[in-house]
Design an enzyme around this catalytic site. Structure first.
Site, PDB file in Angstrom:
ATOM      1  N   ASP A  22      -2.067   6.819  -1.620  1.00  0.00           N
ATOM      2  CA  ASP A  22      -2.882   5.999  -2.516  1.00  0.00           C
ATOM      3  C   ASP A  22      -4.154   5.491  -1.830  1.00  0.00           C
ATOM      4  O   ASP A  22      -4.218   5.372  -0.606  1.00  0.00           O
ATOM      5  CB  ASP A  22      -2.070   4.826  -3.087  1.00  0.00           C
ATOM      6  CG  ASP A  22      -1.603   3.819  -2.038  1.00  0.00           C
ATOM      7  OD1 ASP A  22      -1.235   4.245  -0.924  1.00  0.00           O
ATOM      8  OD2 ASP A  22      -1.613   2.609  -2.333  1.00  0.00           O
ATOM      9  N   GLU A  36       0.908   2.004  -0.307  1.00  0.00           N
ATOM     10  CA  GLU A  36       0.635   1.134   0.851  1.00  0.00           C
ATOM     11  C   GLU A  36      -0.343   0.034   0.488  1.00  0.00           C
ATOM     12  O   GLU A  36      -0.215  -1.105   0.927  1.00  0.00           O
ATOM     13  CB  GLU A  36       0.083   1.961   2.020  1.00  0.00           C
ATOM     14  CG  GLU A  36      -0.025   1.210   3.340  1.00  0.00           C
ATOM     15  CD  GLU A  36      -1.280   0.378   3.536  1.00  0.00           C
ATOM     16  OE1 GLU A  36      -1.290  -0.502   4.406  1.00  0.00           O
ATOM     17  OE2 GLU A  36      -2.280   0.586   2.807  1.00  0.00           O
TER      18      GLU A  36
HETATM   19 ZN   LIG Z   1      -4.662   2.544   4.608  1.00  0.00          ZN
END
Ligand SMILES: [Zn+2]
Ligand SMILES: *[C@@H]1O[C@H](CO)[C@@H](O)[C@H](O)[C@H]1NC(C)=O
Ligand SMILES: *[C@@H]1O[C@H](CO)[C@@H](O)[C@H](O)[C@H]1NC(C)=O
Ligand SMILES: *[C@@H]1O[C@H](CO)[C@@H](O)[C@H](O)[C@H]1NC(C)=O
Ligand SMILES: *[C@@H]1O[C@H](CO)[C@@H](O)[C@H](O)[C@H]1NC(C)=O
Ligand SMILES: *[C@@H]1O[C@H](CO)[C@@H](O)[C@H](O)[C@H]1NC(C)=O
Length: 437
Positions: free
Chosen positions: A98, A163
């Site tokens: 992501d 994350e």
């Molecule tokens: Zn990162």
């Protein structure tokens, strides 16, 4: 694992019609990075195209890929590069798929999802954070394989879905799965940051984040009423701000003179939200403040929590403290001769003639969860001489820095995965230590 369903969506052996391997068969690493940047993986987007991309790359490299979807819509990918002795503890190369949002309207010179190369520089979201690193891991491993280099230990590439928003559907639950346990991880590599000097930072600990909300309650009144300042919601919150900013100024003094490598030595604190009031002529009954705090690595969490409560109670009555986020402080990874993983990285740096600087970043990454689970982890992104543009407009990376990074990983991965058999302790927490006082 209780409450966690691990769905293995695909374990590939031979070509499947679903993925278009031919598309990337002759791609250079930088072309792969361009193609990956072009997949819009802004957090919460459908990651199916990214899964297909990695499935194709795994197939091209002739390695297995597993998809674990612990939370629907958040696939976790695991590519396995087997070593000669799978009974040895493995090397985990982690990255996240992501990226944070980006759009041309924010002021980008080029569309952030095109991966345009101009004058030897690739522009796009993820060129630093951290699609570049994923492609570098892959390119290094693939080159080793094509050169018939067999490493001793298994190497895994893991790719996380979330994350950027806290890893609740990615790394955190993944660490609790049987799939992770079966990987028998010895050490994890995770993301670092660029460094503006000819050196590369090696993060051995992260600073954890606490976010607190302080609500100051008082009796509401007509705009013409005139209560004592300390009996108003705003007056009470002013006392809170005064006390916390006094602490902020003390910490700022330390930060202002600290080396860039010493971010672990101070606690940063920012007042990021102020809310309250209902009408222009009504004295509010409640005012609320949100502070974002990044703890010094030596701070005692219990004492600091008590300190915050004391300051808030001194600011007046009817003031409440609520934790929005209270991350547990993580231990640090040992960075000296007693840690064979650190020694392997240091030797690789020496061989390559590069400078690697053990340091603590001002923020945090997925590595903190790995350390909290008891495994040594390092944050490392091979981006020397590079302006820090993580999450920024016009995020970019020099193509030469990107390509050099593949050579760097080739050396580091080789040395890590060739640490002699049985010379790492199975008690992996032996390579961690607590810095809190
Ligand atoms: Zn990162
Ligand atoms: C990328 O995805 C985000 C989030 O879904 C969306 O808002 C944005 O418009 C997309 N950008 C492009 C160029 O497709
Ligand atoms: C690797 O091994 C294969 C099979 O033995 C061989 O065809 C190929 O030429 C080797 N590659 C290199 C770079 O040595
Ligand atoms: C208001 O409260 C603060 C914090 O307790 C205190 O320092 C200050 O002296 C009080 N002001 C008055 C006028 O009582
Ligand atoms: C605290 O707030 C409540 C509700 O606003 C109010 O009833 C009470 O009198 C307050 N207590 C003090 C000591 O001000
Ligand atoms: C290595 O680092 C750990 C943790 O800081 C420390 O306890 C140990 O004494 C160090 N050992 C050597 C040989 O420097």
């Amino acid at each position: 694992m209780i409450g966690i369903v691990s769905i293995v969506l695909a374990v590939l052996q031979v070509s499947s019609a679903a993925c278009d391997t031919n598309k990337y068969a002759n791609s250079t690493p930088i072309e792969l990075l361009q193609a990956y940047v072009q997949i819009n993986t802004t957090t919460y987007n459908d990651l199916t195209p990214a899964v297909e991309f990695w499935t194709a790359l795994a197939e091209l490299a002739d390695v297995s890929i597993e998809t674990h979807e612990l939370v629907e819509g958040f696939p976790i990918l695991v590519l396995k590069w087997p070593g000669a002795d799978s009974s040895q503890q493995s090397i985990m190369l982690n990255s996240h798929m992501d990226v944070v949002p980006a759009s041309l309207e924010d002021g980008w010179t080029y569309d952030p999802f095109l991966g345009i190369i101009d004058n030897g520089i690739i522009y796009g979201r993820g060129t630093q954070d951290m699609k570049s690193v994923s492609i570098q891991y892959y390119s290094a491993l693939r080159r080793l394989k094509e050169n018939n280099v067999t490493l001793l230990r298994d190497v895994y590439m893991t790719l996380m879905p979330d994350e950027e928003v806290g890893a609740e559907s990615g790394m955190i639950p993944f660490l609790k799965t049987d799939a992770f346990a079966a990987m028998n991880v010895g050490v994890e590599l995770d993301e670092g940051t660029p460094y503006p000097l000819p050196m590369i930072a090696l993060f051995y600990q992260d600073k954890v984040v606490w976010q607190i909300q302080v609500d100051c309650h008082a009796v509401s009144g007509h705009g013409s009423s005139f209560p004592a300042t300390n009996n108003t919601a705003t007056g009470k919150c002013r006392n809170v701000v005064d006390r916390l900013f006094e602490f902020r100024d003390e910490q700022y003094e330390i930060a202002a003179t600290a080396l860039p490598t010493a971010a672990g030595g101070y606690t940063s604190l920012n007042l990021n939200k102020l809310n309250g009031g209902t009408a222009n002529n009504v004295v509010p009954s409640v005012v609320s403040l949100v502070f974002d705090i990044r703890l010094s690595t030596t701070l005692n969490e219990v004492q600091f929590d008590a300190q915050l409560r004391e300051w808030i109670s001194e600011a007046g009555d009817n003031i409440t403290l609520t934790y929005i986020l209270k991350n547990q402080q993580s231990p640090a990874t040992v960075v000296n001769s007693t840690n064979p993983y650190y020694v392997a990285i240091s030797e690789a740096a020496e061989e390559l003639g590069i400078t690697i600087l053990p340091t603590v970043p001002p923020g945090s990454t997925d590595a903190r969860h790995v350390r909290n689970a008891g495994y040594p982890a390092f944050g490392f992104s091979p981006m020397p001489n590079t302006e820090l543009l993580l999450h920024a407009v016009n995020e970019h990376l020099a193509v030469s820095v990107f390509n050099d990074g593949i050579d760097i990983y080739e050396e580091i991965i080789t040395r890590l995965a060739n640490i002699p058999a049985d010379s790492t302790t199975t008690d992996h927490s032996a390579y961690l230590y607590s810095t809190a006082t």
